[in-house]
Scaffold this motif. Structure first.
Motif, PDB file in Angstrom:
ATOM      1  N   ARG A 297       0.817  -1.320   0.080  1.00  0.00           N
ATOM      2  CA  ARG A 297      -0.167   0.117  -0.008  1.00  0.00           C
ATOM      3  C   ARG A 297       0.899   1.281  -0.056  1.00  0.00           C
ATOM      4  O   ARG A 297       0.617   2.124  -0.750  1.00  0.00           O
ATOM      5  CB  ARG A 297      -0.869   0.021   1.292  1.00  0.00           C
ATOM      6  CG  ARG A 297      -1.841   1.085   1.191  1.00  0.00           C
ATOM      7  CD  ARG A 297      -3.140   0.815   0.558  1.00  0.00           C
ATOM      8  NE  ARG A 297      -3.998   2.025   0.406  1.00  0.00           N
ATOM      9  CZ  ARG A 297      -4.970   2.046  -0.519  1.00  0.00           C
ATOM     10  NH1 ARG A 297      -5.177   0.873  -1.083  1.00  0.00           N
ATOM     11  NH2 ARG A 297      -5.866   2.912  -0.497  1.00  0.00           N
ATOM     12  N   LEU A 298       2.012   1.212   0.562  1.00  0.00           N
ATOM     13  CA  LEU A 298       2.864   2.367   0.794  1.00  0.00           C
ATOM     14  C   LEU A 298       3.924   2.508  -0.133  1.00  0.00           C
ATOM     15  O   LEU A 298       4.086   3.742  -0.696  1.00  0.00           O
ATOM     16  CB  LEU A 298       3.553   2.113   2.356  1.00  0.00           C
ATOM     17  CG  LEU A 298       2.788   2.393   3.381  1.00  0.00           C
ATOM     18  CD1 LEU A 298       3.646   2.317   4.667  1.00  0.00           C
ATOM     19  CD2 LEU A 298       2.189   3.829   3.761  1.00  0.00           C
ATOM     20  N   ASN A 299       4.246   1.385  -0.658  1.00  0.00           N
ATOM     21  CA  ASN A 299       5.378   1.206  -1.742  1.00  0.00           C
ATOM     22  C   ASN A 299       4.715   1.442  -3.221  1.00  0.00           C
ATOM     23  O   ASN A 299       5.227   0.696  -3.959  1.00  0.00           O
ATOM     24  CB  ASN A 299       6.104   0.087  -1.671  1.00  0.00           C
ATOM     25  CG  ASN A 299       7.351   0.034  -2.286  1.00  0.00           C
ATOM     26  OD1 ASN A 299       8.104   1.128  -2.451  1.00  0.00           O
ATOM     27  ND2 ASN A 299       7.758  -1.019  -2.655  1.00  0.00           N
ATOM     28  N   VAL A 300       3.908   2.512  -3.500  1.00  0.00           N
ATOM     29  CA  VAL A 300       3.356   2.780  -4.708  1.00  0.00           C
ATOM     30  C   VAL A 300       4.478   3.174  -5.768  1.00  0.00           C
ATOM     31  O   VAL A 300       4.570   2.525  -6.797  1.00  0.00           O
ATOM     32  CB  VAL A 300       2.275   3.713  -4.493  1.00  0.00           C
ATOM     33  CG1 VAL A 300       1.748   4.121  -6.222  1.00  0.00           C
ATOM     34  CG2 VAL A 300       1.088   3.294  -3.937  1.00  0.00           C
ATOM     35  N   ILE A 301       5.283   4.099  -5.227  1.00  0.00           N
ATOM     36  CA  ILE A 301       6.540   4.422  -5.999  1.00  0.00           C
ATOM     37  C   ILE A 301       7.590   4.675  -4.821  1.00  0.00           C
ATOM     38  O   ILE A 301       7.781   5.348  -4.002  1.00  0.00           O
ATOM     39  CB  ILE A 301       6.126   6.007  -6.574  1.00  0.00           C
ATOM     40  CG1 ILE A 301       5.181   5.803  -7.690  1.00  0.00           C
ATOM     41  CG2 ILE A 301       7.414   6.318  -7.248  1.00  0.00           C
ATOM     42  CD1 ILE A 301       4.822   6.973  -8.143  1.00  0.00           C
ATOM     43  N   PRO A 302       8.397   3.645  -5.292  1.00  0.00           N
ATOM     44  CA  PRO A 302       9.856   3.626  -4.179  1.00  0.00           C
ATOM     45  C   PRO A 302      10.780   4.924  -4.761  1.00  0.00           C
ATOM     46  O   PRO A 302      11.178   5.086  -6.077  1.00  0.00           O
ATOM     47  CB  PRO A 302      10.527   2.365  -4.611  1.00  0.00           C
ATOM     48  CG  PRO A 302       9.874   1.640  -5.792  1.00  0.00           C
ATOM     49  CD  PRO A 302       8.742   2.600  -6.241  1.00  0.00           C
ATOM     50  N   LEU A 303      11.450   5.445  -3.911  1.00  0.00           N
ATOM     51  CA  LEU A 303      12.301   6.377  -4.226  1.00  0.00           C
ATOM     52  C   LEU A 303      13.694   6.341  -2.979  1.00  0.00           C
ATOM     53  O   LEU A 303      13.452   6.294  -1.965  1.00  0.00           O
ATOM     54  CB  LEU A 303      11.923   7.950  -4.079  1.00  0.00           C
ATOM     55  CG  LEU A 303      12.608   9.047  -4.364  1.00  0.00           C
ATOM     56  CD1 LEU A 303      12.958   8.881  -5.867  1.00  0.00           C
ATOM     57  CD2 LEU A 303      11.864  10.300  -4.157  1.00  0.00           C
ATOM     58  N   ARG A 304      14.786   6.062  -3.724  1.00  0.00           N
ATOM     59  CA  ARG A 304      15.896   5.904  -2.784  1.00  0.00           C
ATOM     60  C   ARG A 304      16.891   7.007  -2.686  1.00  0.00           C
ATOM     61  O   ARG A 304      17.316   7.362  -4.050  1.00  0.00           O
ATOM     62  CB  ARG A 304      16.860   4.496  -3.300  1.00  0.00           C
ATOM     63  CG  ARG A 304      18.161   4.161  -2.624  1.00  0.00           C
ATOM     64  CD  ARG A 304      18.891   3.107  -3.297  1.00  0.00           C
ATOM     65  NE  ARG A 304      20.153   2.998  -2.608  1.00  0.00           N
ATOM     66  CZ  ARG A 304      21.246   3.288  -2.786  1.00  0.00           C
ATOM     67  NH1 ARG A 304      21.410   4.280  -3.891  1.00  0.00           N
ATOM     68  NH2 ARG A 304      22.544   3.284  -2.388  1.00  0.00           N
ATOM     69  N   LEU A 305      17.399   7.174  -1.488  1.00  0.00           N
ATOM     70  CA  LEU A 305      18.241   8.454  -1.353  1.00  0.00           C
ATOM     71  C   LEU A 305      19.502   7.816  -1.226  1.00  0.00           C
ATOM     72  O   LEU A 305      19.918   7.129  -0.371  1.00  0.00           O
ATOM     73  CB  LEU A 305      17.718   9.155  -0.172  1.00  0.00           C
ATOM     74  CG  LEU A 305      17.170  10.569  -0.466  1.00  0.00           C
ATOM     75  CD1 LEU A 305      16.592  11.035   1.154  1.00  0.00           C
ATOM     76  CD2 LEU A 305      18.005  11.518  -0.873  1.00  0.00           C
TER      77      LEU A 305
END
Length: 458
Positions: A297-305
């Motif tokens: 549900r939260l991981n619709v779009i992953p973004l890595r720093l």
């Protein structure tokens, strides 16, 4: 984005309806209440971004309502008092109780609109107070000209235009919260609130109250989800949330509605969720520590720093940025890093990432002399940090019984941490909020739940 919601409480029908009409023409969503009882009912129904409150009403006076609505010494939204027969003593009392402003009747249209605009800005609806004053905004664009940072900025800008949920991953100190604020500031919800919640604090019964708020004896406390309505909810270190809290949050996010603790009416919300984690959530799912359905549900779009060691070429730009910012905002003496000093720092490992770099720059500006920062001074500061790190680790291991269950260990750490920060703040809770980065209402609740009395700690 939903427009700011304003409640006008006044027993004079003509004034009530005139103010409603004026504010609706300005694009605000406006509700009205003719007395204290109607105002209480309206607050149970919705959370408001601003309340215009008459002092003299037939069933209860505005100052009494102001006292009733204070949550742990703070009001849940700005309240502007209105009266045609007020006294200086009344205005002083209302201000002492936290009222944002006091305007006299007959109302001046220009003053009313200006007061409403400023009160909403102060509450985070509309331009921030810093931007309105022409100062540096609270959010920061990711700094650096390396390929990874150029790609990150481009990704963040594109994501900001949409309403999709984002899961930001990255090591501690990489700037996950700052990136979330950056996207919020560029997106269509930028006029709405940006509300943070530390997932590690969401455990047990406190989690329901913190997320969903509560109702008891006519007193309404708004939770984080409701506070974020129309804006962005940032869930920091989401992997630290316990399983019961994960289940309650998932249910609310799926239905976009919930019930306040002790309440019977359904509360609907419209929020964009941005979550952050320093841990591998997929591994947490495999180990049964994190719900798989909430993860997807939260991981619709992953973004890595990326950690700073993966874009060392940005270190000189970061050093320059933080020197300028700290000199400007904290009035520290301006100094510049020599080329040799910059080169030494480019080759540092940066285990604490950008946060470590910022702290190092602050320390060198405060403790150093002269305009130039040379490599010897940098070397000494790094060695001091390594010694301090070892001392901190040793002290922490001594202070914390690491064989406790996670919840007990976390509670004990929070108590030690807040007592330490309280001493730094000299017992001042406002200063403590700045040092810890915690919102004051949540901070008061946390101190109370841990049995910490600020006056006794100093």
């Amino acid at each position: 984005m939903t427009p700011p919601r304003i409640l006008v409480v006044d027993d004079e029908r003509d004034i009530r309806e005139l103010v409603q009409e004026i504010l609706q023409d300005e694009g605000y969503e406006v509700e009205v209440a003719e007395d204290g009882a109607a105002a209480r009912a309206a607050r149970r129904e919705h959370r408001h971004d601003l309340i215009l409150l008459d002092i003299w009403m037939p069933d209860v006076d505005g100052v009494t309502l102001l006292k009733e609505w204070r949550e742990d010494s703070a009001l849940p939204c700005p309240v502007v008092m209105m009266s045609g027969h007020g006294t200086v003593e009344t205005a002083v009392e209302a201000t002492r109780l936290g009222a944002y402003d006091y305007i006299e009747k007959p109302l001046s249209l220009a003053k009313l609109l200006l007061t409403v605009e400023r009160a909403l800005e102060a509450a985070g609806r509309g331009r921030s107070a810093e931007e309105a004053a022409g100062e540096s905004p609270a959010w920061l664009e990711p700094i650096g000209r390396s390929r990874v940072m150029l790609e990150l900025r481009e990704q963040a800008r594109r994501l900001a235009e949409h309403d999709s949920w984002v899961l930001i991953s990255g090591e501690a100190g990489t700037g996950k919260k700052s990136l979330a604020r950056y996207m919020h500031a560029l997106g269509p919800r930028r006029g709405g609130p940006f509300v943070e919640v530390a997932a590690g604090s969401l455990a047990g019964e406190e989690a329901s109250r913190e997320l969903f708020g509560s109702e008891a004896g006519g007193r309404v406390v708004y939770g984080r989800l409701e506070q974020a309505d129309g804006g962005t909810l940032f869930i920091d270190e989401v992997a630290d949330m316990d399983l019961p809290a994960q289940a309650r949050l998932l249910s609310a996010l799926q239905s976009r509605s919930f019930h306040r603790q002790g309440g019977s009416a359904e509360v609907r919300v419209d929020v964009r969720v941005v979550a952050a984690t320093r841990l591998d959530l997929e591994e947490a799912v495999r180990q049964g520590r994190f719900r798989e359905d909430l993860y997807y549900r939260l991981n619709v779009i992953p973004l890595r720093l990326p950690p700073l060691r993966e874009h060392r070429e940005d270190v000189p730009d970061l050093l320059t940025f933080w020197v300028n910012r700290l000199a400007d905002q904290e009035k520290l003496a301006y100094r510049r890093f020599s080329v040799a000093a910059q080169n030494r720092l480019r080759n540092h490992g940066w285990p604490g990432n950008e946060r470590e770099l910022r702290n190092l720059v602050r320390r060198l500006l405060i403790l150093g002399d002269g305009e130039s920062i040379e490599v010897d001074e940098v070397e000494a500061a790094l060695q001091h940090e390594e010694v301090a790190e070892v001392a901190r680790d040793t002290a922490l291991e001594s202070a914390l019984p690491l064989d406790l269950p996670l919840r007990d260990a976390r509670e004990q750490f929070e108590r030690i941490y807040l007592q330490h920060q309280l001493k730094r703040a000299g017992g001042n809770v406002s200063q403590l909020a700045k040092l810890t980065g915690m919102e004051r209402t949540h901070l008061y609740r946390k101190l109370k739940s841990l049995g910490i009395d600020p006056k006794e700690t100093v």
